[in-house]
Design an enzyme around this catalytic site. Structure first.
Site, PDB file in Angstrom:
ATOM      1  N   ASP A  10       0.863  -1.182   0.000  1.00 35.13           N
ATOM      2  CA  ASP A  10       0.000   0.000   0.000  1.00 35.13           C
ATOM      3  C   ASP A  10       0.899   1.232   0.000  1.00 35.13           C
ATOM      4  O   ASP A  10       1.752   1.389   0.881  1.00 35.13           O
ATOM      5  CB  ASP A  10      -0.874  -0.043   1.269  1.00 35.13           C
ATOM      6  CG  ASP A  10      -2.001   0.975   1.207  1.00 35.13           C
ATOM      7  OD1 ASP A  10      -2.178   1.615   0.149  1.00 35.13           O
ATOM      8  OD2 ASP A  10      -2.690   1.137   2.226  1.00 35.13           O
ATOM      9  N   GLU A 105      -2.680   0.337  -4.324  1.00 35.04           N
ATOM     10  CA  GLU A 105      -2.450  -0.838  -3.488  1.00 35.04           C
ATOM     11  C   GLU A 105      -2.714  -2.114  -4.256  1.00 35.04           C
ATOM     12  O   GLU A 105      -3.503  -2.115  -5.208  1.00 35.04           O
ATOM     13  CB  GLU A 105      -3.288  -0.801  -2.206  1.00 35.04           C
ATOM     14  CG  GLU A 105      -4.755  -0.696  -2.448  1.00 35.04           C
ATOM     15  CD  GLU A 105      -5.589  -0.734  -1.154  1.00 35.04           C
ATOM     16  OE1 GLU A 105      -5.281  -1.540  -0.265  1.00 35.04           O
ATOM     17  OE2 GLU A 105      -6.547   0.032  -1.065  1.00 35.04           O
TER      18      GLU A 105
END
Lengths: 416, 372
Positions: A10, A105
């Site tokens: 992420d 992500e």
């Protein structure tokens, strides 16, 4: 199934970090990437801003009340997409099994990468190093044999963190977490669970599955399995992009066909640019329009030939607008999208009578072919000089807000 | 306006004009039909500003003459369902219309008759008497090839032109979408002496409406003027504009030179092609034709579904040849043809192929291949 090694990567405060990278004088300041005006929404908040309680999806006005000295920057999706592509290209060097969750992500299954890159932790470190070296941005990584645990783990040590939940250590990791952290537990379910004395994932795990079934049906059983770290879902690298669209929410409702059409032209132009950059052409054009009372109407049409041309997308969107009863209504949102992408090979397979047969193309034909070429040039110019490089005369980006009948605010992508 | 009219005649007359009415037009009155009652007849007029259709119903009983406009589709739906064979129609205040039949009573909202656009009258042009069937056949032989691509609006219709070939006058009907072309020819004599100074393009929608009107066995009158075309058929008339555009020089794509010629049985080929296209790729509908002496192998495949092969006995004495086509394009041609034997003319895998009916020089279809 043999134990897998799954990473959840992420990017840290992605849009805000990209802006800071582009403009180093912002470093250390609270930065909000957000639409301005009364309906603006925060797309990303830097960690300095998060200290004050600013979060993404918050109305800009609220965020500014929490942190009045935050620097507000309008989102620039073109550049985020470019960086995103760079980051995903790095992921793909380590494993072909990359499942994007959003622009910043992804899940990576690195089970098979061990012989090349070492244990999962080493892979994660290598990815973090590559991202940092090549994009000057940081990311956080969670490692687990289970998808949803990897995702929770990546959020544990943000920013610039690495959290590994080793096989067998799942319960130690999950048990103390508040129940709201579990995938699929929204505010409603959270409240219902808490009212039954289930506050942590550990509480949930120790309950009888039958009770949960009785209370919540199938999803109760699913929660119970997740609490036991059972999540068989594999990393699915398919996720081809199915559509490209652009929506704007306006600070003030817009009304009148001329005004709406001007916004559609701007949106069609942006969609065309993105299609062209990605080398995509689609056959379906979508129109989405939401009035002041939140009544949303969607229309779509199929073009006879796939296109990436702003002019053709705009024309189709205007055609769709014909079937919307405007009735002097004010609209808070409009959006234009293109889907049903055609593989270039698929299109080119059919040979053309006009080209091959020596039939002289008529004025109209030449016009269309030039349209394709022109779109490429326009996109390239805007790519290089920004959206203000070259734009349709009707969508002057320098024009003050009121001449556009409400300045575009929250810009968000609406790709399914 | 107040009239008494036969329900079935009224419903039929309304049904005929429905195709012209655009339900979603920026001008709301165009969704309506203009009804004008005279002494003993009712005229129904509809238009989309490009096509205008008038339909006259004779022998009605008129209490008061007058005009109203009312939603064409709604009126048709209502009249069709009325219980009594006689319908009373009365204009009310505020442009509403009252419909009575047996024990049914409807009040339908209308719009002022003066809002209805004025219909231009047909310019000076000579009407020719043409057998309905013949004209319908000519249109259906080419209609399938009309482009639906609005950006190629000059291809959105059927090109009609007069030619003199080997001393005899003929009229040609041509349509193309850039991938295939269809050409049907009729002698000027067979079309009642129909002649054009220059070629015109009949728009796609008008062609569809014409074909629907030409449903009988009698003759119709047709005039192709400079700016408008008109068709008259008993109480019915249709007036429409041409497509304003330049039709391509179609003759340049008619294949010339040495071609390999195969003769296939139409019904057999059509059924085989329909079967294999069940597994052709979704959008491209690719089908492969392999010609061998006396044998044609048709095949198609889909990456996710599978593949299909059909082998047909044909008349062919040429070289082995393989070519790909969009199966839909071939099906479209074979569906409109009527002859038992069809000739395929192919040069090579990348040049356009020609399709003709055996012993019929008046029809030619040209289809561009696909890379397979």
């Amino acid at each position: 199934m043999p134990p897998r090694s799954i990473l959840h990567v992420d990017m840290d405060a992605f849009f805000a970090s990209v802006e800071v990278r582009e403009k180093p004088s912002l470093r250390g300041l609270p930065v909000l990437v957000a639409g301005a005006g009364k309906r603006g929404v925060v797309s990303a908040a830097s960690y300095e801003a998060r200290v004050f309680g600013c979060r993404s999806a918050q109305p800009t006005a609220v965020a500014l009340r929490l942190c009045p000295r935050a620097v507000v920057i309008s989102p620039r999706h073109g550049i985020y997409e470019e960086v995103s592509e760079q980051v995903f290209a790095i992921f793909e060097r380590f494993t072909p099994l990359v499942e994007p969750l959003s622009i910043d992500e992804a899940f990576l299954d690195v089970t098979g990468s061990e012989r090349l890159f070492g244990p999962p932790r080493a892979v994660a470190e290598a990815i973090r190093a590559a991202v940092s070296a090549e994009t000057r941005l940081t990311c956080s990584v969670g490692i687990s044999a289970v998808k949803f645990i990897a995702k929770i783990a990546s959020g544990r040590n943000k920013p610039d963190g690495l959290t590994e939940v080793p096989p067998g250590g799942e319960h130690v990791f999950l048990d103390p977490l508040p129940i709201g952290e579990l995938w699929g537990v929204g505010p409603k379910a959270k409240e219902a669970l808490e009212s039954r004395g289930i506050a942590t994932i550990g509480d949930l795990r120790r309950r009888d599955a039958r009770d949960l079934m009785r209370w919540f049906g199938e999803s109760g059983l699913h929660f119970h399995q997740l609490a036991h770290a059972i999540d068989e879902r594999a990393v699915e690298p398919v996720h081809e992009r199915k559509s490209i669209s652009h929506e704007d929410t306006y600070a003030d409702d817009i009304a009148g066909r001329d005004v709406i059409e001007r916004h559609l032209l701007d949106q069609a132009t942006r969609v065309a640019d993105r299609l062209t950059r990605k080398g995509l052409r689609g056959r379906k054009v979508h129109l989405k329009i939401r009035d002041g009372r939140f009544v949303t109407e969607s229309r779509q049409t199929t073009l006879p030939r796939a296109t990436a041309q702003a002019r053709e997308i705009y024309r189709a969107a205007c055609g769709l607008l014909d079937s919307v009863v405007l009735d002097g209504r004010g609209f808070r949102l409009t959006g234009v999208g293109v889907s049903d992408f055609v593989e270039p090979a698929e299109e080119e397979a059919q040979l053309d009578l006009f080209g091959a047969g020596g039939m002289k193309p008529t004025k109209e034909e030449t016009h269309h072919q030039r349209g394709d070429a022109l779109q490429g040039v326009l996109t390239a110019v805007r790519e290089r000089f920004g959206a203000k490089g070259l734009y349709p005369a009707d969508t002057d980006p320098h024009a003050p807000a009121d001449t556009l009948g409400g300045k575009a605010l929250a810009k968000k992508k609406a790709d399914p | 306006m107040e009239i008494r009219i036969d329900r079935d005649a009224f419903a039929k007359a309304l049904g005929v004009v429905q195709g012209v009415v655009e339900r979603k037009h920026t001008m709301p009155v165009l969704a309506n039909a203009l009804l004008s009652a005279q002494d003993d007849s009712l005229e129904i007029v509809v238009t989309d500003l490009e096509i205008c259709m008038r339909n006259r119903i004779p022998s009605i009983s008129t209490e008061t003459a007058g005009t109203v406009t009312v939603n064409a589709r709604k009126l048709y739906e209502v009249v069709k369902e009325l219980p009594d064979p006689t319908v009373e129609l009365r204009a009310m205040d505020n442009d509403w219309v009252e419909i009575r039949s047996g024990r049914s009573l409807f009040h339908i909202a209308g719009l002022p008759a003066q809002d209805f656009p004025t219909i231009p009258s047909m310019e000076e042009a000579v009407y020719r008497t043409v057998p309905e069937k013949h004209l319908r056949r000519l249109l259906s032989l080419v209609e399938y090839a009309i482009s639906t691509d609005e950006t190629r609006y000059h291809l959105n219709g059927v090109y009609v032109e007069s030619r003199t070939t080997a001393g005899s006058d003929e009229v040609r009907f041509v349509a193309t979408d850039g991938h295939r072309l269809s050409l049907a020819t009729a002698s000027t004599t067979d079309l009642g002496g129909l002649k054009l100074d220059e070629g015109v393009i009949l728009p796609r929608k008008a062609v569809a409406e014409l074909r629907k009107l030409l449903d009988g066995d009698q003759s119709v009158e047709i005039a192709l003027g400079k700016n408008h075309a008109s068709l008259r058929k008993r109480g019915l008339s249709m007036l429409f504009q041409y497509v304003d555009g330049e039709f391509p020089e179609y003759e340049r794509v008619i294949p010339k030179g040495e071609m390999q010629r195969a003769t296939v049985k139409r019904a057999q080929f059509l059924r085989a092609l329909q079967r294999i296209s069940l597994v052709s790729a979704d959008r491209t509908h690719g089908a492969k034709l392999e010609l061998h002496p006396a044998e044609l192998r048709l095949s198609a495949n889909h990456p996710d579904i599978g593949e299909a092969v059909e082998t047909l006995e044909i008349e062919y004495a040429g070289d082995d040849l393989s070519i790909g086509f969009n199966a839909t394009y071939l099906l479209d041609v074979f569906r409109v043809l009527e002859a038992d034997e069809i000739e395929l003319e192919i040069k090579d895998g990348l040049s356009q192929g020609a399709i003709r009916e055996k012993n019929n020089p008046d029809f030619l279809a040209i289809v561009m291949p696909m890379r397979i």
